[in-house]
Design a protein around this motif. Structure first.
Motif: not given
Length: 291
Positions: A6-10, A202-211, A213-218, A223-230
């Protein structure tokens, strides 16, 4: 419980006291909506928020989105009644705040069962206190209903007296500990929120770092941050192509009775195949909900 298909990107937090926000959630491209009764709701609005969430879920219209209700703590005046409502609200999961022990999970589960919660109602746990991190392994193994660990990095930073930094160095040990506990128990795990909504880079970098590290999503607060996380937490076209290639080569080798699988000269083991299959399942689930 199956956690990776089940996707849990955002995963967007929404204040349960804001009827307009709850309605807007029906049209947002987030994979998960967390309808919040805890931090986002003032004490005087807790009961009203509970009713608003119940009304919103009874009305439906959230489509493919996974719906989670974050309740107040059991030691608060609202926690017990929040769980009783959530047990009957047609949600996908209940998010428990400030979990510090397996017993806290089991107490909540007993209330859900007594209130008639369906077997499909999952439990998610906020990992946001120092004691909770120290007990991450026992929390992750606390219940068969448990599906997801959620990092609460803002509360952790406050309790640890540490700084929010771009590289998140004060948090790395904690984040890795929780990823390890989640994966050992077969759970999904979500990274904490990025607080600076004006810091797009910084937000995009944080998403990339989370990915990485092994996280499934953020988890998200706007709402404006949904697209980058997806975008960041979805497998790339190159990853998907390589995964399909590995799976095809594996099945060809099995059909020929071979114990050796080679792809472009690289020896492929079972772990590679399992990882490839996970990527393909995730992509297929994303594509199905985007149709």
């Amino acid at each position: 419980m199956t956690t990776n298909a089940r996707p849990r990107r955002s995963v967007l937090y929404m204040p349960g006291s804001n009827a307009r926000a709850l309605d807007k959630g029906r049209g947002l491209p987030a994979d998960v909506l967390i309808m919040d009764l805890e931090d986002a709701v003032a004490p005087g609005a807790k009961v009203e928020a509970r009713d608003l969430i119940l009304e919103a879920l009874e009305a439906g219209g959230y489509g493919h989105r996974e719906i989670v209700i974050r309740v107040n703590g059991l030691d608060s005046p609202w926690g017990h009644d929040d769980l009783v409502m959530a047990a009957r609200a047609n949600a996908d999961a209940v998010l428990l705040p400030k979990v510090e022990s397996a017993d806290m999970v089991r107490r909540a589960e007993s209330i859900l069962k007594a209130a008639g919660a369906p077997d499909s109602l999952a439990i998610w746990c906020m990992m946001e206190t120092p004691r909770g991190i120290l007990h991450a392994e026992e929390i992750a193994d606390a219940s068969s209903r448990l599906a997801v660990l959620v990092m609460g990095t803002s509360d952790l930073a406050k309790d640890l007296h540490c700084a929010h930094t771009e590289m998140r160095l004060p948090m790395l040990h904690i984040l890795s500990t929780c990823v390890l506990a989640a994966r050992a128990a077969g759970l999904a795990i979500l990274d904490g929120v990025h607080l600076d909504l004006n810091d797009d880079d910084g937000y995009r970098k944080a998403c990339r770092a989370g990915l990485e590290m092994g996280f499934d999503g953020k988890t998200l607060i706007h709402p404006k941050t949904i697209e980058v996380a997806n975008e960041v937490f979805a497998p790339s076209e190159e990853d998907v192509a390589w995964a399909r290639k590995i799976i095809a080569a594996y099945h060809d080798a099995v059909a020929q009775g071979s114990a050796v699988v080679l792809v472009d000269g690289k020896l492929i083991e079972n772990l590679h195949v399992e990882g490839a299959e996970r990527i393909v399942r995730l992509v297929e689930a994303i594509e199905a909900r985007d149709m």
